[in-house]
Design a protein around this motif. Structure first.
Motif, PDB file in Angstrom:
ATOM      1  N   SER A 154       0.861  -1.177   0.000  1.00  0.00           N
ATOM      2  CA  SER A 154       0.000   0.000   0.000  1.00  0.00           C
ATOM      3  C   SER A 154       0.897   1.226   0.000  1.00  0.00           C
ATOM      4  O   SER A 154       2.129   1.113   0.040  1.00  0.00           O
ATOM      5  CB  SER A 154      -0.943  -0.005   1.216  1.00  0.00           C
ATOM      6  N   ALA A 155       0.274   2.393  -0.041  1.00  0.00           N
ATOM      7  CA  ALA A 155       1.039   3.641  -0.116  1.00  0.00           C
ATOM      8  C   ALA A 155       1.819   3.859   1.178  1.00  0.00           C
ATOM      9  O   ALA A 155       1.356   3.553   2.276  1.00  0.00           O
ATOM     10  CB  ALA A 155       0.103   4.812  -0.379  1.00  0.00           C
ATOM     11  N   LEU A 156       3.030   4.397   1.036  1.00  0.00           N
ATOM     12  CA  LEU A 156       3.861   4.759   2.177  1.00  0.00           C
ATOM     13  C   LEU A 156       3.603   6.216   2.548  1.00  0.00           C
ATOM     14  O   LEU A 156       3.274   7.034   1.682  1.00  0.00           O
ATOM     15  CB  LEU A 156       5.343   4.563   1.849  1.00  0.00           C
ATOM     16  N   ASP A 157       3.742   6.544   3.806  1.00  0.00           N
ATOM     17  CA  ASP A 157       3.563   7.920   4.273  1.00  0.00           C
ATOM     18  C   ASP A 157       4.672   8.235   5.258  1.00  0.00           C
ATOM     19  O   ASP A 157       4.659   7.736   6.387  1.00  0.00           O
ATOM     20  CB  ASP A 157       2.188   8.096   4.917  1.00  0.00           C
ATOM     21  N   ARG A 158       5.656   9.028   4.830  1.00  0.00           N
ATOM     22  CA  ARG A 158       6.786   9.332   5.699  1.00  0.00           C
ATOM     23  C   ARG A 158       6.347  10.109   6.930  1.00  0.00           C
ATOM     24  O   ARG A 158       6.940   9.972   8.013  1.00  0.00           O
ATOM     25  CB  ARG A 158       7.832  10.155   4.924  1.00  0.00           C
ATOM     26  N   GLU A 159       5.274  10.936   6.778  1.00  0.00           N
ATOM     27  CA  GLU A 159       4.836  11.743   7.904  1.00  0.00           C
ATOM     28  C   GLU A 159       4.246  10.869   9.015  1.00  0.00           C
ATOM     29  O   GLU A 159       4.275  11.257  10.181  1.00  0.00           O
ATOM     30  CB  GLU A 159       3.803  12.782   7.444  1.00  0.00           C
ATOM     31  N   GLN A 160       3.711   9.721   8.673  1.00  0.00           N
ATOM     32  CA  GLN A 160       3.199   8.807   9.691  1.00  0.00           C
ATOM     33  C   GLN A 160       4.292   7.873  10.204  1.00  0.00           C
ATOM     34  O   GLN A 160       4.330   7.552  11.386  1.00  0.00           O
ATOM     35  CB  GLN A 160       2.045   7.980   9.122  1.00  0.00           C
ATOM     36  N   ALA A 161       5.174   7.431   9.323  1.00  0.00           N
ATOM     37  CA  ALA A 161       6.261   6.522   9.726  1.00  0.00           C
ATOM     38  C   ALA A 161       7.446   6.782   8.801  1.00  0.00           C
ATOM     39  O   ALA A 161       7.398   6.435   7.625  1.00  0.00           O
ATOM     40  CB  ALA A 161       5.814   5.061   9.652  1.00  0.00           C
TER      41      ALA A 161
END
Length: 730
Positions: free
Chosen positions: A417-424
């Motif tokens: 799924s999509a990655l989110d640097r702001e979350q992790a």
């Protein structure tokens, strides 16, 4: 087939002459067989004992890579033990260390080394298998240098005596092929073929022996292999002629078989052999021993010379070797012997946990990587066999990654799924490999994947709308308000700058914003009476490419200060009077007026607001202070008592108007009151007032006429003097 075999042997002889000639004939030596199957496998074949740096094959070309692509594609190998190396310049595969087929594969008929070739940008894996072909580098060898035999002189011609077999570590045509015996009229050599295809040499008695004529014989047995050139090994046979032992031992079986589990404790009984001898006494007493067996067998097994029990001497490992075949010898007291074969099959136990090897890890990975992007390549191997060696892999915990099985025990870790640097900003995932044994064994390894930032977040203001309050008459450059926006991205993508983006008419000339801090400063002094409030739009923009922005509204309210004095509208100020002073109109009040009679109303305004514009009125001067009063908030001038005949006909009233600012500002108003019953009665008083007012005007007119007469006289005199001067010149 014979012609091809002779050609290959000729190539191998030229290989041994040195690296110089081997390089010239490299194409003939290296039998490179490759093809692409569904699993993208490349195969080569080389001879063992090649020197370091010998060419194996053009790996890059066989993988479809050109020389120009090599720097970017980063071709490398993943093998744990570096038997081979790949050139970064041309992509060829070379030998990295000496390859000994017998050391690597033992008695196996085939020998190969498998490894993976990794290619990046995009990431791909190719399975490479290099087959190691045997060369004749081992001579046949006997376990003992001297073999002693005792043969009774009564032994009839044609009797056979089993001899020790030779061992050759090579395989195929290079292995043991034939035996030769030195010529002797009393003996000859015969070969007995066993069920497993091996040949057992036997000494055949050709004629009767006579101990009195010759009590011993010395013969030489030579073992030859099928290599080119042929290699050989010898053993000396010493035959002693004895009396009376005419029965050799006899095994109950020609082949003994047993199945044992690996990891059997040392000293465990594997099987028991039994041989009988029809002779009596010493000639019938049988002892057991190993025949010519490899040292590896002697390290793992022992045989009891009296009972024939075979026990384990060391740990058995199915992964190293699953089958042992060796010979046992039974010898009686008279020197006669017999041989049998022992075959021990080692069964597998689940004693090896899966091994996980990280072949490649793409870190960091951008947070906008599409679903299915390969971020890691793993190799999982279990040395056990069957279900004990069947492995499944999974990822533990909740993570936006998944693992996909590939060919040859390889696994790919891909984005699910999509990655989110702001979350992790970092993904930690544990790879668990588990076999299907009972009980199952497992192992794990942790992958740490950094997520790199992309500009996917616009700045966000702490408030959607800001309100600021500034007192008027502020200094230019004074701080009005500070806005703040945060961007969840990192680096330049999260660096915020501020700009004005419109607002009320003329607002851009009143304030400015500092790009880095978001502070709004007043451009000039503000005036509440001219502008009470205005709004500006502030845009926050990050440093990404393309940049992202957001806008917030700042509403500025100008606060009033007491900078305007009250202004008297009525009575209006007369021309020539001092500022703030009211004119002197006349108000007629009848002498019959009672207390509370409305004389007049002072009207004043203040340009300020709030308390600064609240007005109060106060009587400060009057001809008859007790006769008049003024309303504190209304400004109404009324009689404080009834008018009496004693009161003067003309009254002068002065009122002051004050605001409630700090400090308070004020103005005065002067009111003239005539006490009379009617207007006619008040006219004489008004005339006197007018005459008194005209006297100064008449005096001023006199002085003006006098000044005009003097100027006229000076003009006439000047003209006369000019005429006189002209006449005199004439």
């Amino acid at each position: 087939r014979g012609e091809r075999w002779r050609q290959r042997m000729a190539v191998r002889r030229r290989q041994r002459r040195g690296p110089g000639s081997g390089r010239a004939l490299l194409g003939a030596v290296l039998l490179c067989l490759w093809w692409r199957a569904a699993a993208e496998r490349v195969r080569y074949a080389i001879a063992e004992e090649l020197g370091r740096g010998s060419l194996v094959g053009p790996l890059a070309r066989d993988l479809g890579l050109s020389a120009d692509e090599l720097p970017a594609r980063k071709l490398r190998l993943s093998e744990e033990k570096q038997y081979f190396t790949v050139s970064e310049e041309n992509g060829n595969l070379y030998v990295n260390e000496r390859l000994d087929r017998e050391e690597m594969c033992g008695e196996s008929a085939s020998c190969s080394v498998s490894f993976e070739a990794l290619v990046h940008n995009p990431l791909n894996v190719f399975h490479v298998e290099v087959s190691i072909e045997d060369v004749n580098d081992n001579s046949p060898a006997f376990r003992k240098p001297i073999l002693d035999l005792e043969i009774g002189e009564w032994t009839l011609p044609g009797a056979r005596f089993p001899l020790e077999t030779a061992q050759d570590a090579d395989v195929g045509s290079n292995s043991l092929l034939a035996y030769q015996l030195t010529k002797n009229p009393s003996f000859s050599l015969a070969l007995k073929e066993s069920t497993d295809g091996s040949k057992q040499p036997e000494l055949v008695l050709e004629r009767a022996l006579d101990r009195e004529k010759q009590s011993s014989f010395e013969l030489v047995l030579t073992a030859l292999d099928g290599g080119d050139p042929v290699r050989s090994g010898t053993v000396q046979i010493r035959v002693s002629v004895t009396d009376a032992n005419d029965n050799p031992p006899m095994f109950s079986k020609s082949v003994y078989e047993a199945r044992v589990a690996e990891n059997l404790p040392a000293g465990s009984v594997v099987l028991r052999v039994r041989a009988t001898d029809a002779d009596a006494g010493t000639n019938g007493r049988v002892s057991y021993s190993f025949g010519n067996v490899p040292d590896g067998v002697l390290a793992l097994f022992v045989v009891d010379s009296d009972s024939g029990e075979i026990r384990t001497a060391g740990p058995l490992d199915f992964e190293e070797k699953s089958k042992y075949i060796f010979g046992l010898e039974a010898r009686d007291g008279g020197g006669l012997n017999a041989h049998c074969k022992v075959q021990i099959d080692v069964t597998d136990e689940n004693d090896n946990a899966p091994e996980i090897t990280i072949l490649s890890l793409s870190s960091p990975v951008p947070e906008d990587a599409p679903t299915g992007t390969v971020v890691a390549l793993l190799k999982v191997r279990d040395r056990d066999s069957g279900e004990n060696g069947q492995v499944s892999c999974e990822l533990s915990g909740e993570t936006p990654l998944s693992i996909v099985a590939s060919s040859g025990g390889s696994y790919k870790v891909v984005t699910a799924s999509a990655l989110d640097r702001e979350q992790a900003a970092e993904q930690r995932v544990t790879v668990v490999a588990r076999d299907r044994g009972r009980p199952a064994l497992w192992s794990s390894t942790e992958l740490v994947l950094e997520v790199s930032d992309v500009n996917d977040n616009a700045p966000v203001f702490s408030e959607a709308a800001y309100s600021a309050y500034v007192a008027e008459n502020n200094a230019a450059g004074a701080l009005v308000v500070r806005v703040q926006a945060r961007d969840a991205d990192a680096g330049a993508n999260g660096r915020v700058s501020y700009w004005l983006a419109g607002g009320s008419a003329g607002a851009a000339a009143l304030v400015s914003v500092e790009a880095r801090s978001g502070a709004l400063y007043a451009q000039r002094s503000l005036d509440y009476e001219q502008c009470r409030e205005f709004a500006v739009a502030v845009r926050a923009q990050d440093g990404g490419a393309p940049a992202r922005s957001s806008t917030a509204t700042v509403r500025v309210f100008v606060l009033d200060r007491n900078d305007n004095a009250p202004r008297v509208l009525w009575p209006a100020a007369a021309p020539g009077e001092a500022p703030g002073a009211a004119p002197a109109p006349f108000e007629v009040v009848p002498r019959s007026a009672e207390a509370g009679y409305l004389v007049a109303k002072v009207v004043a305004v203040d340009a300020d607001a709030g308390r600064n514009a609240w007005l109060s009125y106060e009587l400060v001067q009057a001809s008859e202070p007790a006769l008049f009063r003024v309303g504190l908030h209304s400004g109404e001038v009324r009689t404080a008592r009834a008018v009496s005949e004693r009161d003067a006909a003309k009254q002068r009233v002065v009122a002051v108007v004050k605001d409630h600012g700090q400090p308070a500002l004020s103005a005065t108003a002067t009111l003239h009151v005539v006490l009379a019953e009617s207007l006619q009665e008040a006219l004489p008083e008004l005339s006197e007032r007018a005459a008194g007012a005209e006297a100064p005007a008449a005096e001023l007119q006199f002085y003006l006429v006098l000044a005009l007469a003097l100027l006229s006289a000076l003009l006439v005199l000047s003209v006369a003097l000019a005429v006189l001067a002209r006449l005199r010149r004439a």
